[in-house]
Write an enzyme that holds these catalytic residues in place. Structure first.
Site, PDB file in Angstrom:
ATOM      1  N   PHE A 118       0.648  -0.744  -0.067  1.00  0.00           N
ATOM      2  CA  PHE A 118       0.217   0.097   0.309  1.00  0.00           C
ATOM      3  C   PHE A 118       1.200   1.445  -0.254  1.00  0.00           C
ATOM      4  O   PHE A 118       1.933   0.855   0.216  1.00  0.00           O
ATOM      5  CB  PHE A 118      -0.865   0.121   1.500  1.00  0.00           C
ATOM      6  CG  PHE A 118      -2.283  -0.445   1.161  1.00  0.00           C
ATOM      7  CD1 PHE A 118      -3.053  -1.409  -0.220  1.00  0.00           C
ATOM      8  CD2 PHE A 118      -3.369   0.275   1.581  1.00  0.00           C
ATOM      9  CE1 PHE A 118      -3.530  -1.655  -0.005  1.00  0.00           C
ATOM     10  CE2 PHE A 118      -4.606  -0.856   1.959  1.00  0.00           C
ATOM     11  CZ  PHE A 118      -4.902  -1.186   0.147  1.00  0.00           C
ATOM     12  N   GLN A 230      -8.056  13.714   5.671  1.00  0.00           N
ATOM     13  CA  GLN A 230      -7.824  13.092   4.509  1.00  0.00           C
ATOM     14  C   GLN A 230      -8.896  12.253   3.434  1.00  0.00           C
ATOM     15  O   GLN A 230      -9.900  12.594   3.559  1.00  0.00           O
ATOM     16  CB  GLN A 230      -7.407  12.096   4.777  1.00  0.00           C
ATOM     17  CG  GLN A 230      -6.802  10.928   3.432  1.00  0.00           C
ATOM     18  CD  GLN A 230      -6.025   9.201   4.093  1.00  0.00           C
ATOM     19  OE1 GLN A 230      -7.217   8.424   4.111  1.00  0.00           O
ATOM     20  NE2 GLN A 230      -4.778   9.492   4.484  1.00  0.00           N
ATOM     21  N   HIS A 232      -9.059  10.844  -0.189  1.00  0.00           N
ATOM     22  CA  HIS A 232      -8.629   9.296  -0.611  1.00  0.00           C
ATOM     23  C   HIS A 232      -8.450  10.330  -2.222  1.00  0.00           C
ATOM     24  O   HIS A 232      -9.429  10.681  -2.923  1.00  0.00           O
ATOM     25  CB  HIS A 232      -9.601   8.705  -0.315  1.00  0.00           C
ATOM     26  CG  HIS A 232      -9.327   7.641  -1.042  1.00  0.00           C
ATOM     27  ND1 HIS A 232      -9.175   6.685  -2.228  1.00  0.00           N
ATOM     28  CD2 HIS A 232      -8.445   5.650  -0.120  1.00  0.00           C
ATOM     29  CE1 HIS A 232      -8.306   5.141  -1.645  1.00  0.00           C
ATOM     30  NE2 HIS A 232      -8.632   4.907  -1.099  1.00  0.00           N
ATOM     31  N   LEU A 246     -16.286   4.498  -3.034  1.00  0.00           N
ATOM     32  CA  LEU A 246     -14.540   4.364  -2.208  1.00  0.00           C
ATOM     33  C   LEU A 246     -14.091   3.369  -3.517  1.00  0.00           C
ATOM     34  O   LEU A 246     -14.700   2.771  -3.365  1.00  0.00           O
ATOM     35  CB  LEU A 246     -14.177   4.151  -0.746  1.00  0.00           C
ATOM     36  CG  LEU A 246     -12.853   3.258  -0.717  1.00  0.00           C
ATOM     37  CD1 LEU A 246     -11.683   4.865  -0.929  1.00  0.00           C
ATOM     38  CD2 LEU A 246     -12.490   2.779  -0.098  1.00  0.00           C
ATOM     39  N   GLU A 249      -7.336   1.634  -2.217  1.00  0.00           N
ATOM     40  CA  GLU A 249      -6.524   1.718  -2.562  1.00  0.00           C
ATOM     41  C   GLU A 249      -6.073   0.357  -3.448  1.00  0.00           C
ATOM     42  O   GLU A 249      -4.952   0.632  -3.555  1.00  0.00           O
ATOM     43  CB  GLU A 249      -5.538   2.196  -1.192  1.00  0.00           C
ATOM     44  CG  GLU A 249      -4.102   2.345  -2.100  1.00  0.00           C
ATOM     45  CD  GLU A 249      -3.195   2.917  -0.452  1.00  0.00           C
ATOM     46  OE1 GLU A 249      -2.028   3.122   0.325  1.00  0.00           O
ATOM     47  OE2 GLU A 249      -4.594   4.184   0.200  1.00  0.00           O
ATOM     48  N   ARG A 280      -1.323   9.037   0.480  1.00  0.00           N
ATOM     49  CA  ARG A 280      -2.324   9.641  -0.080  1.00  0.00           C
ATOM     50  C   ARG A 280      -2.765  10.992  -0.332  1.00  0.00           C
ATOM     51  O   ARG A 280      -3.270  11.440  -1.340  1.00  0.00           O
ATOM     52  CB  ARG A 280      -3.729   9.564   0.739  1.00  0.00           C
ATOM     53  CG  ARG A 280      -3.751   7.628   0.989  1.00  0.00           C
ATOM     54  CD  ARG A 280      -5.601   7.174   1.690  1.00  0.00           C
ATOM     55  NE  ARG A 280      -4.797   5.380   1.231  1.00  0.00           N
ATOM     56  CZ  ARG A 280      -6.411   5.258   2.247  1.00  0.00           C
ATOM     57  NH1 ARG A 280      -7.308   5.451   2.897  1.00  0.00           N
ATOM     58  NH2 ARG A 280      -6.729   3.746   1.464  1.00  0.00           N
ATOM     59  N   HIS A 344     -12.449  11.695   2.970  1.00  0.00           N
ATOM     60  CA  HIS A 344     -12.833  10.282   3.475  1.00  0.00           C
ATOM     61  C   HIS A 344     -12.178   9.865   4.744  1.00  0.00           C
ATOM     62  O   HIS A 344     -12.910   9.382   5.303  1.00  0.00           O
ATOM     63  CB  HIS A 344     -11.060   9.959   2.941  1.00  0.00           C
ATOM     64  CG  HIS A 344     -10.603   8.031   2.709  1.00  0.00           C
ATOM     65  ND1 HIS A 344     -12.222   6.687   2.864  1.00  0.00           N
ATOM     66  CD2 HIS A 344     -10.033   7.252   3.290  1.00  0.00           C
ATOM     67  CE1 HIS A 344     -12.124   5.598   2.780  1.00  0.00           C
ATOM     68  NE2 HIS A 344     -10.807   6.311   3.380  1.00  0.00           N
ATOM     69  N   ARG A 378      -2.788   9.305   6.758  1.00  0.00           N
ATOM     70  CA  ARG A 378      -3.341   7.971   7.495  1.00  0.00           C
ATOM     71  C   ARG A 378      -2.543   7.176   6.272  1.00  0.00           C
ATOM     72  O   ARG A 378      -3.066   6.940   5.218  1.00  0.00           O
ATOM     73  CB  ARG A 378      -4.499   7.658   7.797  1.00  0.00           C
ATOM     74  CG  ARG A 378      -4.780   6.706   7.587  1.00  0.00           C
ATOM     75  CD  ARG A 378      -6.078   5.748   8.497  1.00  0.00           C
ATOM     76  NE  ARG A 378      -7.305   6.036   7.423  1.00  0.00           N
ATOM     77  CZ  ARG A 378      -7.127   5.344   6.346  1.00  0.00           C
ATOM     78  NH1 ARG A 378      -6.572   4.284   6.448  1.00  0.00           N
ATOM     79  NH2 ARG A 378      -8.434   5.451   5.958  1.00  0.00           N
TER      80      ARG A 378
END
Length: 542
Positions: A118, A230, A232, A246, A249, A280, A344, A378
Site C-alpha cells: 500500500f 484526508q 482519498h 470509494l 487503494e 494519499r 475520506h 493516514r
C-alpha cells in the site's frame, strides 16, 4: 418532553463500528456493557465499508520499527509517537486475534496470511480479504459480540454526555421515535467514527457525521488537528449518484496506474520514486492539480487503469471493484475507471493516551474519532489496525474504571430538553442547512486552502449555526441534533485550517510560503477545548 426510560451499566460504548464492537467485547469481561448505535450495530459505520486491508508486521523482511517509521513519515511527523509505537507493536497480535476467531483472509501457498503493498510503505504489510476486508472484520466481530452479554441499543442517538464532579457518568439519548432516555455508566467510550459527511462528496456512510467530536468537545475533552482531513485520491466520478464512492487503494496496490486525459502517467511529476503508491495526500494533490490545470476528464477526474493486469488477478483480488463498475457499465478488465479525490478520513480528533484515556476522567475513545495516531496523513491499512489495537485498549481501560455511585445532574437534563423543545420554534430545515454546509466545506475547505476562502467559510458556517433548526415531529429530533454536531465539526476544521499556517500532511495552504520540512516544522498540534483553540509552537525550531 420528559425522560421515558433509564438504564445503568458499568461501561457505555457509543458507536458500533470496528472500534466500538471490539471495545464492547473487551469491556464486557469487566461488567455490564451497553453499546449504543445510531444505526444498526455493525452496519452503519465505515469499518464495514473498508475495502483495502489491515497493516501488520508478519514477515521477516518487515519490522515494527519500519512500520513505525513509515507511519511517522506518512503522517508528516505530526503523529503522537507513543500511539504509533503502540499501533505498530500490537497490530500483529490483533490480526491474529481476528484470524483465530474465524476471519477469512487471503492466504499464501503456505497458508499464512497474504499481504500486499500500500502507499507510503516500504514493505508489503497490508493483510486483506479480497477487497472486502472491513466487511470480513466486522462480521467476525459481530459473531464475538453475539456470544457475549453486551446489551445492544440500535437506532439510538446520543444527545450529550452526562457528568458529575468533572467525571463523565453517562449519556442522554433519543430513539427513532423521539423518546428521551438516560444511560448511566462508570465509564463511557466514544467510538463514533469520522465526519466525512460534512463535505459534499465523501466515501463515508450517512452515519459519518462527527457526533463523537461534538460530544467530546461539549464534555470538555481536548481535540487536536481537526484541519487534517484526508481526501482519498480515488473516488467514483460517474454516474452522479455514485460520486465519492470509494475506489480502494488495493487497485493501485495490485498495479493500477493513473493517467490524465492526455494519456500521460502523471504521478511521475509528483513522486517519481513511488508513483501511484505514494502517500494519499500526494496522490490526491496530484490528481487535483491535473484537473485544475485542464488535464482532467470531462467529468473532472482522471483515469485509473488495471486493464493491463491478468483477468484472473482482477476477478479474484478486486471482485467488488469489478462488480461495482460493471453496474456502472464499465468493465475494468478492458477499460479504465474514472476517479477523483473524495473526503475520506479525519486524522484529527479527540486526544488520547496509549490507554485510550481522553483529557476528561472516565471518558475513553478509540478509532477515527481520536487524533494523534495518524498525524497529518493516514497510511492506507492503518485504520483497521487502529480500530482493533485501540478498541481493545479502550475496552480494557474503561472496564477497569472504578465503580462509583452516580448522581444525575438535572440541570443537564433540563438543558437538553429545552434545546430539543426549541427546534419546534425554528425556521430552517436540517436538510437545507446540511446542503449549504456541505457545499461550503467542499468549495472552500478542500484539498487546497487559503485564508480568504477559509474566512468566507467561517462566516457562512457561523450564519448556519445561528439559524434555528425546525422540526415538525419528534421523529426529526435526532436529525436536528446531528446537524448541529456537523456544524460544530465544520467550525473546528475551519479554525484548525486557519491556525495552521503551513502546508503539512493533508492540509495544504496555497497562500503560505515556508522554509521548513515536515520534520523541522515549528508547529505542533492544533488544539481545541470548549471555547478555546490554538496551535503548539516549538520554540526551539523558530
Amino acid at each position: 418532553m420528559g425522560i421515558e426510560n433509564t438504564k445503568d451499566c458499568h461501561v457505555l460504548v457509543i458507536g458500533s463500528g470496528g472500534a466500538g464492537i471490539r471495545a464492547a467485547v473487551e469491556a464486557e469481561t469487566f461488567g455490564e456493557t451497553i453499546i449504543v448505535s445510531k444505526t444498526i450495530t455493525g452496519k452503519g459505520g465505515c469499518t464495514v465499508m473498508a475495502e483495502g486491508g489491515f497493516n501488520a508486521v508478519l514477515n521477516e523482511e518487515d519490522s515494527i520499527q519500519t512500520h513505525f517509521e513509515d507511519t511517522m513519515k506518512g503522517g508528516a511527523f505530526l503523529n503522537d509517537e507513543l500511539l504509533v509505537q503502540t499501533l505498530a507493536s500490537e497490530a500483529p497480535n490483533r490480526i491474529r486475534d481476528l484470524f483465530s476467531w474465524g476471519a477469512v483472509f487471503d492466504l499464501k501457498e503456505d497458508n499464512t496470511i497474504a499481504q500486499r503493498p500500500f502507499g507510503g510503505q516500504r514493505c508489503a504489510r497490508t493483510c486483506y480479504a479480497g477487497d472486502h476486508t472491513g466487511h470480513e472484520l466486522v462480521m467476525t466481530l459481530l459473531e464475538k459480540l453475539r456470544g457475549s452479554s453486551v446489551e445492544i441499543e440500535n437506532e439510538v442517538t446520543v444527545l450529550d454526555l452526562l457528568s458529575d464532579d468533572g467525571k463523565v457518568n453517562g449519556a442522554i439519548t433519543c430513539d427513532r421515535e423521539g423518546e428521551l432516555g438516560i444511560i448511566t455508566a462508570d465509564a463511557v467510550i466514544l467510538a463514533t467514527g469520522g465526519a466525512g459527511q460534512v463535505y459534499d462528496t465523501t466515501t463515508n456512510s450517512t452515519a459519518g457525521t462527527g457526533d463523537g467530536y461534538a460530544l467530546g468537545y461539549r464534555a470538555g475533552a481536548q481535540l487536536i488537528d481537526m484541519e487534517q482531513v484526508q481526501f482519498h485520491p480515488t473516488g467514483a466520478v460517474t454516474p452522479y449518484d455514485s460520486r465519492g464512492r470509494l475506489i480502494t487503494e488495493a487497485v493501485r496496490g495490485e498495479g493500477g496506474i493513473l493517467k490524465n486525459a492526455l494519456g500521460e502517467r502523471f504521478m511521475a511529476k509528483y513522486d517519481p520514486a513511488r508513483m501511484e503508491l505514494s502517500t494519499r495526500d500526494v496522490v490526491a494533490r496530484g490528481i487535483a492539480t491535473e484537473v485544475l490545470e485542464g488535464r482532467g476528464t470531462s467529468h473532472g477526474g482522471v483515469w485509473l487503469d488495471v486493464s493491463h493486469l491478468p483477468r484472473e488477478q482482477i476477478e479474484t483480488r478486486l471482485p467488488i471493484m469489478l462488480n461495482q463498475f460493471l453496474q456502472f457499465g464499465v468493465d475494468i478488465r478492458n477499460e479504465p475507471m474514472e476517479v477523483a479525490p473524495t473526503a475520506h478520513h479525519f486524522m484529527g480528533g479527540i486526544k488520547i493516551t496509549p490507554e485510550a484515556k481522553t483529557t476528561v476522567p472516565h471518558l475513553y475513545a478509540a478509532g477515527e474519532v481520536t487524533g494523534g495516531v495518524h498525524g497529518g496523513n493516514r497510511l492506507g491499512g492503518n485504520a483497521l489496525a487502529d480500530t482493533q489495537v485501540f478498541g481493545r485498549r479502550a475496552g480494557i481501560s474503561a472496564g477497569k474504571t472504578e465503580r462509583t455511585a452516580r448522581k444525575i445532574d438535572m440541570d443537564q437534563i433540563r438543558a437538553a430538553e429545552n434545546r430539543l423543545e426549541s427546534y419546534y420554534e425554528g425556521t430552517a430545515k436540517s436538510a437545507d442547512i446540511r446542503r449549504a454546509m456541505k457545499m461550503m466545506m467542499w468549495n472552500n475547505v478542500g484539498i487546497y486552502r487559503n485564508e480568504l476562502d477559509l474566512r468566507v467559510a467561517e462566516r457562512e458556517i457561523k450564519k448556519l449555526q445561528n439559524t434555528q433548526l425546525k422540526i415538525a415531529s419528534p421523529r426529526e429530533l435526532s436529525d436536528a441534533v446531528v446537524t448541529e454536531n456537523m456544524l460544530l465539526v465544520a467550525q473546528l476544521v475551519i479554525e484548525g485550517a486557519l491556525l495552521r499556517r503551513e502546508s503539512r500532511g493533508a492540509h495544504t495552504r496555497t497562500d503560505v510560503k515556508q522554509s521548513w520540512t515536515n520534520e523541522t516544522s515549528p508547529f505542533g498540534h492544533t488544539f481545541f477545548v470548549k471555547g478555546k483553540s490554538g496551535i503548539e509552537i516549538l520554540e526551539d525550531r523558530l
